[in-house]
Scaffold this motif. Structure first.
Motif, PDB file in Angstrom:
ATOM      1  N   LYS A 175      13.079  47.668  16.547  1.00  0.00           N
ATOM      2  CA  LYS A 175      14.312  48.447  16.437  1.00  0.00           C
ATOM      3  C   LYS A 175      15.459  47.449  16.460  1.00  0.00           C
ATOM      4  N   MET A 176      16.151  47.324  15.324  1.00  0.00           N
ATOM      5  CA  MET A 176      17.074  46.214  15.134  1.00  0.00           C
ATOM      6  C   MET A 176      18.314  46.292  16.009  1.00  0.00           C
ATOM      7  N   LEU A 181      10.943  45.616  20.608  1.00  0.00           N
ATOM      8  CA  LEU A 181       9.656  45.577  19.917  1.00  0.00           C
ATOM      9  C   LEU A 181       8.992  46.946  19.996  1.00  0.00           C
ATOM     10  N   VAL A 182       8.715  47.521  18.841  1.00  0.00           N
ATOM     11  CA  VAL A 182       8.133  48.859  18.790  1.00  0.00           C
ATOM     12  C   VAL A 182       6.610  48.795  18.752  1.00  0.00           C
ATOM     13  N   TYR A 231      15.224  50.363  11.833  1.00  0.00           N
ATOM     14  CA  TYR A 231      13.968  49.703  12.174  1.00  0.00           C
ATOM     15  C   TYR A 231      13.597  48.718  11.068  1.00  0.00           C
ATOM     16  N   ILE A 232      12.937  47.633  11.452  1.00  0.00           N
ATOM     17  CA  ILE A 232      12.532  46.619  10.482  1.00  0.00           C
ATOM     18  C   ILE A 232      11.042  46.337  10.633  1.00  0.00           C
ATOM     19  N   CYS A 233      10.371  46.231   9.497  1.00  0.00           N
ATOM     20  CA  CYS A 233       8.945  45.876   9.446  1.00  0.00           C
ATOM     21  C   CYS A 233       8.852  44.471   8.850  1.00  0.00           C
ATOM     22  N   THR A 245      13.286  47.674   5.716  1.00  0.00           N
ATOM     23  CA  THR A 245      13.934  48.419   6.799  1.00  0.00           C
ATOM     24  C   THR A 245      13.839  49.925   6.558  1.00  0.00           C
ATOM     25  N   VAL A 246      13.808  50.657   7.652  1.00  0.00           N
ATOM     26  CA  VAL A 246      13.787  52.119   7.624  1.00  0.00           C
ATOM     27  C   VAL A 246      14.842  52.615   8.613  1.00  0.00           C
TER      28      VAL A 246
END
Length: 396
Positions: A175-176, A181-182, A231-233, A245-246
């Motif tokens: 979660k940026m 850390l998710v 959020y970033i993957c 990103t989402v």
């Protein structure tokens, strides 16, 4: 007669000059890019005679005919349709012993091992050439999600790569805006213990079969208002990395939120206004009856028990577990404190009176201290654990 003499002359020339031949090709695999072109070298020195020369290019995995040279010309009608107008010879170079194949508009399916085979009347030879796609790591799936609190949502992340799944070192969801850390995938394992306490037991990847296909989408259960954000993957493999990103936004209120709001209103109206008015009236009239005591107790109990329930529900819905536990505990022990300063404390006799007197203040301080230190310990322990588990991501 002249033709027979010429054939004997070519035969003699082949035996004397050629005396067999050996094809040459690259020893290392050739790298190509999708949509580009690639040259597959295949040549011999000295050049064999053109008489009855046949050159054949095939794939070794399927024996698919890629290109054929026969009777001094190319035979495009013989080649597999997939390679039609994509596989070419340098016709003018054939006589010089150059049988290289030029492949255009290369696709992912073109990767593999090719065989260049040359046949003459007296001899034959073949060589193998491997072509493979350049290593790539492309992460896609960026989108925006709108959801109601309490719903399950999926955050898309697809890793497109020709790297074997077991060689993808790490995929990280963060979660940026809060640098949290998710979920972490590392060395073919999903490290659920690495997740921040807010997301633990609420997030997961899809099956191992889906991950092997490059699907690293994140499934988030019972989304909360605090989950709103970016959020970033991120995916890593050696020197290669990429991300997408989402964004989760427009989280609406669930039925639990509405229930919490209603409880707050009821606690205020009944506990504070109505019972407060009745309690004040009893005090004004110097009423020491059991009815007055009951009203006073109800005035103390009703709003605090209501808020105790509200904070519990809020913690379940929004995930502020530590805060919810603290506020719930304080509202519960606050009952003793209010009775301690209550107008009708004198109506409590013996043991109840002593219990209220001794525990009203000390119990509140004990709850605050316990929860505060427990939260600090949990936070520090989590930070140390995450830093040990990930070399790409260390949550501070």
């Amino acid at each position: 007669m002249e033709t027979a003499v010429m054939r004997r002359f070519y035969l003699f020339l082949s035996v004397v000059i050629c005396n067999g031949f050996h094809l040459h090709g690259p020893s290392d695999p050739l790298i190509f890019q999708l949509g580009g072109s690639v040259m597959l070298p295949c040549f011999v020195e000295p050049p064999p005679p053109m008489e009855e020369l046949e050159v054949e290019w095939k794939r070794t995995d399927s024996e698919t005919l890629v290109h054929l040279w026969q009777d001094r010309e190319s035979r495009p009608e013989s080649q597999n349709q997939r390679y039609h107008e994509r596989a070419h010879f340098f016709t003018e170079e054939i006589a010089h012993g150059n049988f290289s194949l030029f492949l255009t508009n290369v696709t992912r399916e073109d990767a593999g091992v090719y065989k260049c085979a040359v046949y003459t009347k007296l001899d034959s030879d073949e060589t193998l050439i491997e072509i493979k796609e350049t290593e790539r790591l492309i992460v896609s799936g960026g989108h925006v999600i709108s959801a109601y609190a309490g719903e399950d949502v999926t955050l898309n992340c697809f890793v497109d790569s020709n790297i074997p799944p077991e060689n993808i070192e790490e995929v990280t969801w963060k979660k940026m805006d809060e640098d949290i850390l998710v979920l972490l995938y590392q060395e073919s394992e999903v490290l659920t213990d690495s997740s921040h306490e807010r997301y633990r037991d609420r997030v997961e990847f899809f099956s191992a079969e889906e991950r092997n296909k490059g699907n690293f989408s994140l499934r988030m259960k019972s989304v909360r208002t605090e989950d709103k954000g970016l959020y970033i993957c991120l995916a890593f493999s050696g020197a290669l990395s990429d991300n997408t990103t989402v964004e989760v936004l427009q989280l609406g209120f669930s039925s639990i939120h509405i229930g919490i709001f209603v409880l707050c209103i009821l606690g205020f109206v009944i506990g504070s206004l109505i019972l407060g008015y009745l309690s004040f009236t009893s005090f004004k009239n110097n009423d020491d009856s059991r009815r007055a005591l009951a009203i006073q107790c109800a005035h103390v109990l009703s709003p605090n028990i209501t808020m105790f329930i509200v904070f519990i529900l809020w913690g379940v819905t929004e995930g502020f577990v530590t805060e919810a536990a603290t506020c719930s505990a304080l509202n519960f022990v606050r009952i003793l404190f209010l009775l301690w300063i209550a107008l009708h404390l004198k109506t409590f006799q013996d043991y109840p009176h002593q219990l209220i007197n001794r525990l009203a203040i000390s119990l509140q301080f004990a709850v605050i201290t316990l929860v505060a230190y427990l939260r600090e310990y949990t936070s520090n322990h989590y930070t140390i654990t995450i830093c040990k588990m990930s070399f790409h991501t260390c949550i501070k």
